[in-house]
Design a protein around this motif. Sequence first.
Motif, PDB file in Angstrom:
ATOM      1  N   THR A 436       0.827  -1.208   0.000  1.00 43.27           N
ATOM      2  CA  THR A 436       0.000   0.000   0.000  1.00 43.27           C
ATOM      3  C   THR A 436       0.862   1.259   0.000  1.00 43.27           C
ATOM      4  OG1 THR A 436      -0.152  -0.100   2.423  1.00 43.27           O
ATOM      5  CG2 THR A 436      -1.908  -1.150   1.162  1.00 43.27           C
ATOM      6  N   GLU A 437       0.549   2.140  -0.925  1.00 37.99           N
ATOM      7  CA  GLU A 437       1.196   3.445  -1.048  1.00 37.99           C
ATOM      8  C   GLU A 437       0.118   4.469  -1.385  1.00 37.99           C
ATOM      9  OE1 GLU A 437       4.179   4.186  -0.321  1.00 37.99           O
ATOM     10  OE2 GLU A 437       5.145   2.206  -0.220  1.00 37.99           O
ATOM     11  N   ASP A 438       0.288   5.693  -0.910  1.00 38.77           N
ATOM     12  CA  ASP A 438      -0.783   6.682  -1.011  1.00 38.77           C
ATOM     13  C   ASP A 438      -0.788   7.490  -2.298  1.00 38.77           C
ATOM     14  OD1 ASP A 438      -1.823   5.959   1.424  1.00 38.77           O
ATOM     15  OD2 ASP A 438      -0.569   7.378   2.534  1.00 38.77           O
ATOM     16  N   ASN A 439       0.350   7.603  -3.000  1.00 40.28           N
ATOM     17  CA  ASN A 439       0.361   8.423  -4.213  1.00 40.28           C
ATOM     18  C   ASN A 439       1.097   7.695  -5.337  1.00 40.28           C
ATOM     19  OD1 ASN A 439       3.318   9.288  -4.216  1.00 40.28           O
ATOM     20  ND2 ASN A 439       2.672  10.027  -2.188  1.00 40.28           N
ATOM     21  N   ASN A 440       0.912   8.198  -6.541  1.00 39.95           N
ATOM     22  CA  ASN A 440       1.456   7.514  -7.716  1.00 39.95           C
ATOM     23  C   ASN A 440       2.974   7.416  -7.687  1.00 39.95           C
ATOM     24  OD1 ASN A 440      -1.107   7.182  -8.588  1.00 39.95           O
ATOM     25  ND2 ASN A 440      -0.967   8.550 -10.355  1.00 39.95           N
ATOM     26  N   LYS A 441       3.641   8.457  -7.186  1.00 37.68           N
ATOM     27  CA  LYS A 441       5.098   8.445  -7.168  1.00 37.68           C
ATOM     28  C   LYS A 441       5.627   7.319  -6.289  1.00 37.68           C
ATOM     29  CE  LYS A 441       9.174  11.304  -6.295  1.00 37.68           C
ATOM     30  NZ  LYS A 441       9.670  12.658  -5.895  1.00 37.68           N
ATOM     31  N   THR A 442       5.086   7.197  -5.089  1.00 35.20           N
ATOM     32  CA  THR A 442       5.555   6.138  -4.192  1.00 35.20           C
ATOM     33  C   THR A 442       5.110   4.759  -4.673  1.00 35.20           C
ATOM     34  OG1 THR A 442       3.631   6.507  -2.753  1.00 35.20           O
ATOM     35  CG2 THR A 442       5.685   7.641  -2.184  1.00 35.20           C
ATOM     36  N   LYS A 443       3.992   4.694  -5.409  1.00 35.31           N
ATOM     37  CA  LYS A 443       3.581   3.419  -6.006  1.00 35.31           C
ATOM     38  C   LYS A 443       4.608   2.955  -7.040  1.00 35.31           C
ATOM     39  CE  LYS A 443      -1.439   3.976  -5.440  1.00 35.31           C
ATOM     40  NZ  LYS A 443      -2.725   4.238  -6.122  1.00 35.31           N
ATOM     41  N   MET A 444       5.074   3.892  -7.875  1.00 39.29           N
ATOM     42  CA  MET A 444       6.088   3.550  -8.874  1.00 39.29           C
ATOM     43  C   MET A 444       7.365   3.040  -8.203  1.00 39.29           C
ATOM     44  SD  MET A 444       4.574   4.154 -11.679  1.00 39.29           S
ATOM     45  CE  MET A 444       2.888   4.278 -11.137  1.00 39.29           C
ATOM     46  N   GLN A 445       7.777   3.732  -7.158  1.00 37.46           N
ATOM     47  CA  GLN A 445       8.991   3.347  -6.452  1.00 37.46           C
ATOM     48  C   GLN A 445       8.837   1.973  -5.798  1.00 37.46           C
ATOM     49  OE1 GLN A 445       9.309   6.725  -3.849  1.00 37.46           O
ATOM     50  NE2 GLN A 445      10.442   7.968  -5.337  1.00 37.46           N
ATOM     51  N   ALA A 446       7.660   1.712  -5.248  1.00 33.72           N
ATOM     52  CA  ALA A 446       7.411   0.410  -4.612  1.00 33.72           C
ATOM     53  C   ALA A 446       7.417  -0.712  -5.644  1.00 33.72           C
ATOM     54  CB  ALA A 446       6.082   0.437  -3.867  1.00 33.72           C
ATOM     55  N   ALA A 447       6.830  -0.449  -6.813  1.00 30.06           N
ATOM     56  CA  ALA A 447       6.811  -1.462  -7.867  1.00 30.06           C
ATOM     57  C   ALA A 447       8.216  -1.741  -8.381  1.00 30.06           C
ATOM     58  CB  ALA A 447       5.910  -1.008  -9.014  1.00 30.06           C
ATOM     59  N   TYR A 448       9.016  -0.696  -8.530  1.00 29.91           N
ATOM     60  CA  TYR A 448      10.398  -0.847  -8.972  1.00 29.91           C
ATOM     61  C   TYR A 448      11.193  -1.673  -7.959  1.00 29.91           C
ATOM     62  CZ  TYR A 448      15.174   0.551 -10.246  1.00 29.91           C
ATOM     63  OH  TYR A 448      16.497   0.550 -10.595  1.00 29.91           O
ATOM     64  N   LYS A 449      10.995  -1.371  -6.690  1.00 31.32           N
ATOM     65  CA  LYS A 449      11.677  -2.109  -5.621  1.00 31.32           C
ATOM     66  C   LYS A 449      11.260  -3.584  -5.644  1.00 31.32           C
ATOM     67  CE  LYS A 449      12.360  -2.088  -0.598  1.00 31.32           C
ATOM     68  NZ  LYS A 449      12.016  -1.385   0.678  1.00 31.32           N
ATOM     69  N   GLU A 450       9.974  -3.838  -5.869  1.00 26.87           N
ATOM     70  CA  GLU A 450       9.484  -5.221  -5.916  1.00 26.87           C
ATOM     71  C   GLU A 450      10.061  -5.976  -7.104  1.00 26.87           C
ATOM     72  OE1 GLU A 450       7.204  -8.606  -4.737  1.00 26.87           O
ATOM     73  OE2 GLU A 450       7.959  -6.825  -3.714  1.00 26.87           O
ATOM     74  N   MET A 451      10.156  -5.322  -8.253  1.00 27.09           N
ATOM     75  CA  MET A 451      10.755  -5.957  -9.428  1.00 27.09           C
ATOM     76  C   MET A 451      12.200  -6.348  -9.145  1.00 27.09           C
ATOM     77  SD  MET A 451      11.281  -4.402 -13.291  1.00 27.09           S
ATOM     78  CE  MET A 451      12.577  -3.246 -12.777  1.00 27.09           C
ATOM     79  N   GLU A 477       5.913   6.597 -16.686  1.00 30.54           N
ATOM     80  CA  GLU A 477       6.578   7.081 -15.474  1.00 30.54           C
ATOM     81  C   GLU A 477       7.467   5.988 -14.885  1.00 30.54           C
ATOM     82  OE1 GLU A 477       5.435   8.927 -11.064  1.00 30.54           O
ATOM     83  OE2 GLU A 477       3.903   8.744 -12.636  1.00 30.54           O
ATOM     84  N   PHE A 478       6.977   4.758 -14.879  1.00 28.81           N
ATOM     85  CA  PHE A 478       7.766   3.634 -14.347  1.00 28.81           C
ATOM     86  C   PHE A 478       8.990   3.371 -15.213  1.00 28.81           C
ATOM     87  CE2 PHE A 478       8.826  -0.867 -14.082  1.00 28.81           C
ATOM     88  CZ  PHE A 478       8.936  -1.049 -12.704  1.00 28.81           C
ATOM     89  N   LEU A 479       8.828   3.433 -16.526  1.00 30.55           N
ATOM     90  CA  LEU A 479       9.960   3.197 -17.421  1.00 30.55           C
ATOM     91  C   LEU A 479      11.079   4.208 -17.176  1.00 30.55           C
ATOM     92  CD1 LEU A 479       8.146   2.304 -20.774  1.00 30.55           C
ATOM     93  CD2 LEU A 479       9.530   0.785 -19.353  1.00 30.55           C
ATOM     94  N   GLY A 480      10.712   5.407 -16.755  1.00 32.97           N
ATOM     95  CA  GLY A 480      11.729   6.387 -16.408  1.00 32.97           C
ATOM     96  C   GLY A 480      12.585   5.934 -15.233  1.00 32.97           C
ATOM     97  N   LEU A 481      11.979   5.211 -14.297  1.00 30.66           N
ATOM     98  CA  LEU A 481      12.733   4.688 -13.150  1.00 30.66           C
ATOM     99  C   LEU A 481      13.693   3.582 -13.563  1.00 30.66           C
ATOM    100  CD1 LEU A 481      10.027   4.393 -10.330  1.00 30.66           C
ATOM    101  CD2 LEU A 481      11.870   6.058 -10.488  1.00 30.66           C
ATOM    102  N   THR A 482      13.327   2.815 -14.579  1.00 27.98           N
ATOM    103  CA  THR A 482      14.132   1.651 -14.964  1.00 27.98           C
ATOM    104  C   THR A 482      15.298   2.003 -15.878  1.00 27.98           C
ATOM    105  OG1 THR A 482      12.827   1.117 -16.959  1.00 27.98           O
ATOM    106  CG2 THR A 482      12.040   0.227 -14.853  1.00 27.98           C
ATOM    107  N   SER A 483      15.433   3.258 -16.264  1.00 25.49           N
ATOM    108  CA  SER A 483      16.449   3.619 -17.259  1.00 25.49           C
ATOM    109  C   SER A 483      17.867   3.337 -16.788  1.00 25.49           C
ATOM    110  CB  SER A 483      16.313   5.097 -17.641  1.00 25.49           C
ATOM    111  OG  SER A 483      16.480   5.927 -16.486  1.00 25.49           O
ATOM    112  N   GLY A 484      18.102   3.326 -15.479  1.00 23.41           N
ATOM    113  CA  GLY A 484      19.456   3.091 -14.991  1.00 23.41           C
ATOM    114  C   GLY A 484      19.696   1.703 -14.458  1.00 23.41           C
ATOM    115  N   THR A 485      18.700   0.819 -14.574  1.00 22.26           N
ATOM    116  CA  THR A 485      18.854  -0.513 -14.017  1.00 22.26           C
ATOM    117  C   THR A 485      19.399  -1.487 -15.043  1.00 22.26           C
ATOM    118  OG1 THR A 485      17.741  -2.308 -12.816  1.00 22.26           O
ATOM    119  CG2 THR A 485      16.524  -1.290 -14.612  1.00 22.26           C
TER     120      THR A 485
END
Length: 559
Positions: A436-451, A477-485
Motif C-alpha cells: 500500500t502506497e498513497d500516491n502515484n510516485k511512491t507506487k512507482m517506487q514500490a513497484a520498482y523495488k518489488e521488481m 513514469e515507471f519506465l523512467g525509473l528503470t532507465s538506470g537498471t
Amino acid sequence: MAILWPKKLPRSVLDDGRRKAEVRVYNRLSEVLDDDFHVFYSSPWLGTDRLGNEKDGECDFLVAHPEHGILAIEVKGGKEISFDPSDGQWRSKDHRNFVHKIKDPVAQARSAKHEMVTRLNDVPKWSKRFIHAAHGVIFPSASVPASSLGSDRPAHIFCGASQFNRDLRSWISDRLKEGKRPANCEPLGHDGLAALKRLLAHPFTLSFRIGAALAEAEAEFRVLEPTQYLILDAIADIPRALIRGGAGTGKTVVAVEEAIRSASEGRKTLLTCHSRPLAMSLKRKLGGIENLTVLGFHALCGKTSKNAGVPKPMNVGERDFYETELPNMLFQAVEKNPALKWDTIIVDEGQDFRPDWWIAIDACVATDGRLRVFLDSNQEVYGNAGITAQDLSVVPLRLSRNLRNTKNIHSVATVHYTGPDIIADGPDGLEVSWVTEDNNKTKMQAAYKEMRRLVFNEEVAPRDIAVLFNGPLAKEEFLGLTSGTSIPVTDAEEMALEEVVVDTVRRFKGLERSAIVLVVTGEEMERRELAYVAFTRARAFLCVVCAQDEVQWLSGGIV
C-alpha cells in the motif's frame, strides 16, 4: 571427479524444465573432470557499466584449475540454435519446434569471464596477477556452427551435442590451453581457487525462494495441461463450436492445440484474435508451421483485402476505418475471391470482437469448413461478449476448470467474476502480496523495488515477470525509473524471452507470466476489468501495489 559448487543440485533446479540443459552440463562436467578442477554453477553478479548504470549477469558455469586458469561457460538449450548476422539475433528452437529469441551466448560468456577476473583481482588476500581466462558456449542438444560467425565468434569456442557427449574433456582442454599456457600468463594457483570459493561459494546458497515456488507451481500446471485437450475430442465432429470459459481455463492453450492439429491434417488454418500483442506472441510460438497462419484480426483484414485487390475507402476517420471499413473490406475480399477462404478458422479472445465483425469471419469460412470461437464467460466484465450460439450456428461448450492460476490468485480474481462456476485445479501457491502506497510516485517506487527484489533476491528470471499498469501514463513514469537498471525490459508486443514485460493491463490481455506486479493508479480503466484481467495474468505470484482505501474493493474483503 571435479569439485562442484554446489555439491548437489537442489530439487527446485532439477525439476525446473528451463534448467534441463544446465543440469546435463553439471552432470557431464562432474564426469569428465578430475578433482583438480573446481566447477561453480549459477554464479550471479551485479556491476556497473562505463556510464555507471547497473548491469547484472550470471555465469552459468565457471571452471577453474590452479595451473590452467578459468573458463566461463554459457549454456543454451534447444534442439536447434541459430544466429542471423543481418540482425545480430540468436534463436533457439525447442522440442515442439517453437522458436524463441535468446541472448547472445558468446557475449554473455565473454562478459562473465571479464567480470570474474575483475572480481578476483579485487579480493585482498589474492596477489593480483595476469592469469589465463577463456570463455566458451555449450549447446548440449544442438550442433555447432560449421564455421566462424565473426572474428569474436570463432567456431572453436562452441561445443555442440556431438562433442559434448563424446569428448567434452578435450574441448575444455583446448579452451584452457592445457600445457600451452600463454607465456605472459601466470597460474591461478591454489590461492586463486580459495579466492574464487570466497567469492562464489562461501557459504554457497542457491536462494530459490519465490523462484522455487514458481518452478514448483509450473511443474504442477504442466501435469494438468493435457486434460484441457479432452474438449478437442468432444468437438472433433462438430463443424462450428463456441467454447466459453473464464480466465485461466485454458482457452488459448486449447485454441493453439486445435490450430496445430488442424494444420497437421493439411487443412488451411487461420488462428486470429483482436489483440496485436497476443497475435504477435502466438505468431512467435507457432511461426513456421505448414498450413497455419497466425494474424491479428485487423492485419487479417488488411492482408486479405490487399490480396483480393479491394481498394481502401477514402476520407474515412481512423476509428471508422478499423471498426467498420476494414471488416467490410475483408468480407468483400473473400466474396470476390473465394480461394482466400479458410478450411479452419480459430478465434481466440472472441469477447473482444464487435458483433458486426462476425459477419466477415463467417464469410471467411470455406464451404464445409470449421469454425472454433473461444471467449471469456465473465459477464461481470464482458456481458454477452458480443456473440451468441445462434449468431453463427455454433454448438456451445464450456471450460470450467482453472488450470493457469494458483488457488490463492484464483480466489482474489473471482471477486470480480460473474458467470458459470470455475474450479481451481492448480496448487495453493503463494499468498497474494498487497503493497500500500498513497500516491502515484511512491507506487512507482514500490513497484520498482518489488521488481528488483524478485530478480536479485528471489531468483525469479526476468522472463517470468510482468509489471502492469492500468494506463499508459503510469507505465511511462515507471519506465523512467528503470532507465538506470540492469534489468532488461520489453513491452507486451515484443515479449522478448529474457526480459521483464512492462505494459498496460489492456495490452497484456490474453497473455500471462508466472509473476505479476500490478500497479493501480486510478486512471483510464474500469475497475472490475482491471482487477479481473490483471489478477488472472499471474500464474503463481501476484503483487498488487495500490492505495490503502483500494485494497478493500480489489480484494473483496479477503485481506
